[in-house]
Motif scaffolding. Structure first.
Motif, PDB file in Angstrom:
ATOM      1  N   GLY A  73      -1.006  52.516  14.934  1.00 28.14           N
ATOM      2  CA  GLY A  73      -0.002  52.249  15.971  1.00 28.14           C
ATOM      3  C   GLY A  73       1.316  52.878  15.562  1.00 28.14           C
ATOM      4  O   GLY A  73       1.868  52.540  14.511  1.00 28.14           O
ATOM      5  N   LEU A  74       1.794  53.801  16.386  1.00 25.55           N
ATOM      6  CA  LEU A  74       2.931  54.614  15.935  1.00 25.55           C
ATOM      7  C   LEU A  74       4.170  54.472  16.811  1.00 25.55           C
ATOM      8  O   LEU A  74       4.993  55.382  16.881  1.00 25.55           O
ATOM      9  N   GLY A  75       4.288  53.300  17.495  1.00 26.17           N
ATOM     10  CA  GLY A  75       5.571  52.999  18.153  1.00 26.17           C
ATOM     11  C   GLY A  75       6.467  52.388  17.092  1.00 26.17           C
ATOM     12  O   GLY A  75       7.107  53.096  16.302  1.00 26.17           O
ATOM     13  N   PHE A  76       6.470  51.080  17.011  1.00 25.01           N
ATOM     14  CA  PHE A  76       7.167  50.367  15.930  1.00 25.01           C
ATOM     15  C   PHE A  76       6.649  50.842  14.565  1.00 25.01           C
ATOM     16  O   PHE A  76       7.402  50.972  13.594  1.00 25.01           O
ATOM     17  N   GLY A  77       5.371  51.114  14.500  1.00 19.05           N
ATOM     18  CA  GLY A  77       4.733  51.496  13.233  1.00 19.05           C
ATOM     19  C   GLY A  77       5.352  52.716  12.575  1.00 19.05           C
ATOM     20  O   GLY A  77       5.382  52.829  11.343  1.00 19.05           O
ATOM     21  N   THR A 109      -3.838  58.405  21.273  1.00 24.39           N
ATOM     22  CA  THR A 109      -3.492  59.649  21.956  1.00 24.39           C
ATOM     23  C   THR A 109      -3.289  60.778  20.941  1.00 24.39           C
ATOM     24  O   THR A 109      -2.385  60.719  20.115  1.00 24.39           O
ATOM     25  N   LYS A 110      -4.149  61.800  21.059  1.00 29.31           N
ATOM     26  CA  LYS A 110      -4.160  62.890  20.077  1.00 29.31           C
ATOM     27  C   LYS A 110      -2.807  63.619  20.022  1.00 29.31           C
ATOM     28  O   LYS A 110      -2.310  63.951  18.939  1.00 29.31           O
ATOM     29  N   TYR A 139      -6.177  59.979  12.493  1.00 28.15           N
ATOM     30  CA  TYR A 139      -7.341  59.406  13.175  1.00 28.15           C
ATOM     31  C   TYR A 139      -6.974  58.944  14.583  1.00 28.15           C
ATOM     32  O   TYR A 139      -6.017  58.191  14.750  1.00 28.15           O
ATOM     33  N   ALA A 140      -7.755  59.386  15.563  1.00 26.52           N
ATOM     34  CA  ALA A 140      -7.566  58.903  16.934  1.00 26.52           C
ATOM     35  C   ALA A 140      -8.429  57.665  17.181  1.00 26.52           C
ATOM     36  O   ALA A 140      -8.329  57.037  18.230  1.00 26.52           O
TER      37      ALA A 140
END
Ligand SMILES: NC(=O)c1ccc[n+]([C@@H]2O[C@H](COP(=O)([O-])OP(=O)(O)OC[C@H]3O[C@@H](n4cnc5c(N)ncnc54)[C@H](O)[C@@H]3O)[C@@H](O)[C@H]2O)c1
Length: 373
Positions: free
Chosen positions: A12-16, A38-39, A55-56
């Motif tokens: 998870g790459l919002g807050f992450g 999402t790639k 990793y997707a």
């Protein structure tokens, strides 16, 4: 310390995303992999921070034998299933709050942690803020005296946030207000009575069957002569963002400021005075100290929670440090799995009480043992 660096993957790459550079600079960690569906965004973040392993698919990520630990920052309903799957795949798990959405999921997390022997840590920002560290230091120095009561509050307007927030029962995201109270007295919540108050729009209320604008709960601390109160609102209640705790004790009491930018208040007897809370970067390895006062991005690109939460009180590098060193030193993290699920269940059971008109609800006991802090 460990023989080699701990390979960490962020999911998870919002807050992450906020945590990537902190792991990259931690002396015992290797920022090994990132994961999100999402790639395009996966590659954008990977390229921005120079993370090669991408990793997707979460399932593929946890099959990678080189991943030692995962730090989960996915949407709320995925926290428990992903944590359980990662523990069962032999990974140490850090997961953003809340740990789960039901008591049964909490039970399953404990079972998976016990059976795998891996660490599980809920990444609770509220107990690594400079305010919490300041009050804890006062407690340890005997300056508070006997603690008599605590109060936690988290009011935030969530309109415009990702869809799964819409209509979320306020107490299903209560850990920021519950955890400082319990961490300060090294306790666990035992039972709760909670009232729902006010109403939100019908379309919001229908999402989770939760009609209340505000939920306010009284918790009893297990085995101690203490109770604490928690108030939460998420929609249609006018107030500046606040995520606070107050503690009342016989020598000195601490009250969080009412408005962002003001200093908190210490009361000595009936004598109040504002206090400038120090930063606690000194507790961290030199290489990650700067992250207590700065986000990972410039103000324009910072995650909304970081801006609203005033940088979460400088907590992010403390969380990373605790997670990584607990693994390296082969000890339980703070919070450990039992504290994490108790703080989460506190809110789940409070909401259940509110739905039942304030009826007292007893929390499950996951383990009879001493808690640390
Ligand atoms: N102070 C705090 O502790 C704090 C602050 C903000 C957010 N949070 C928590 O962080 C979580 C994420 O917040 P956000 O605002 O970034 O949410 P978001 O919905 O904007 O982002 C979620 C991320 O997870 C990814 N994702 C979704 N499903 C996935 C899957 N199956 N496998 C892998 N990745 C997947 C998405 O692609 C996205 O990158 C929230 O659940 C919230 O509980 C905590």
């Amino acid at each position: 310390m460990s023989e080699r660096k701990i390979n960490v993957a962020i999911v998870g790459l919002g807050f992450g995303k906020e945590f990537i550079p902190i792991y990259q600079l931690h002396p015992d960690a290797q920022m090994y992999a990132i994961c999100q569906r999402t790639k395009e965004r996966l590659d954008a973040v990977g390229n921005q921070f120079g993370v090669a392993r991408r990793y997707a698919s979460f399932e593929d990520l946890i099959r990678d034998p080189d991943v030692d630990a995962v730090h989960i920052n996915s949407p709320i309903h995925l926290h428990a299933p992903q944590s359980i799957a990662a523990l069962r795949a032999g990974k140490h798990v850090a997961c953003t709050v809340p740990a789960a959405t039901s008591v049964e999921e909490c039970r399953e997390i404990v079972r998976a942690a016990q059976e795998s022997g891996r660490n599980y840590m809920m990444m609770e920002t509220a107990i690594y803020t400079r305010e919490f560290l300041f009050v804890r230091e006062m407690r340890d120095a005997g300056k508070l005296g006997r603690i008599q009561f605590m109060r936690g509050c988290h009011q935030q307007e969530m309109a415009g946030w990702p869809g799964y927030w819409e209509g979320l029962p306020p107490m299903h995201y209560a850990t920021h207000a519950v955890s400082p109270c319990l961490a300060l007295v090294k306790g666990e919540a035992d039972h709760v009575s909670c009232f729902g108050s006010g109403r939100i729009a019908d379309n919001l209320a229908a999402r989770y069957g939760s009609p209340f604008a505000v939920e306010s709960a009284l918790f009893k601390v297990r085995g101690q002569n203490l109770a604490f109160e928690v108030t939460r609102s998420l929609f249609e209640t006018a107030r500046q963002y606040i995520e606070s705790f107050d503690v009342y004790a016989d020598k000195t009491s601490f009250e969080w400021a009412r408005v962002e930018g003001e200093n908190p208040i210490l009361h000595a007897g009936e004598q109040p005075g504002r206090v400038q809370v120090p930063d606690y970067a000194r507790l961290l390895p030199e290489s990650i100290r700067r992250f207590t006062t700065k986000g990972v991005y410039d103000a324009e690109h910072a995650h909304l929670s970081f801006i609203q939460g005033g940088g979460h009180g400088g907590s992010h590098p403390h969380l990373v440090h605790e997670f990584v060193t607990s693994i390296a030193q082969k000890r339980a993290s703070f919070p450990d799995v039992y504290q994490s699920v108790n703080w989460t269940c506190a809110g789940i059971c409070a909401h259940e009480s509110a739905i039942r008109g304030g009826e007292m609800v007893r929390l499950p006991e996951f383990a009879a043992r001493e808690t640390s802090a």
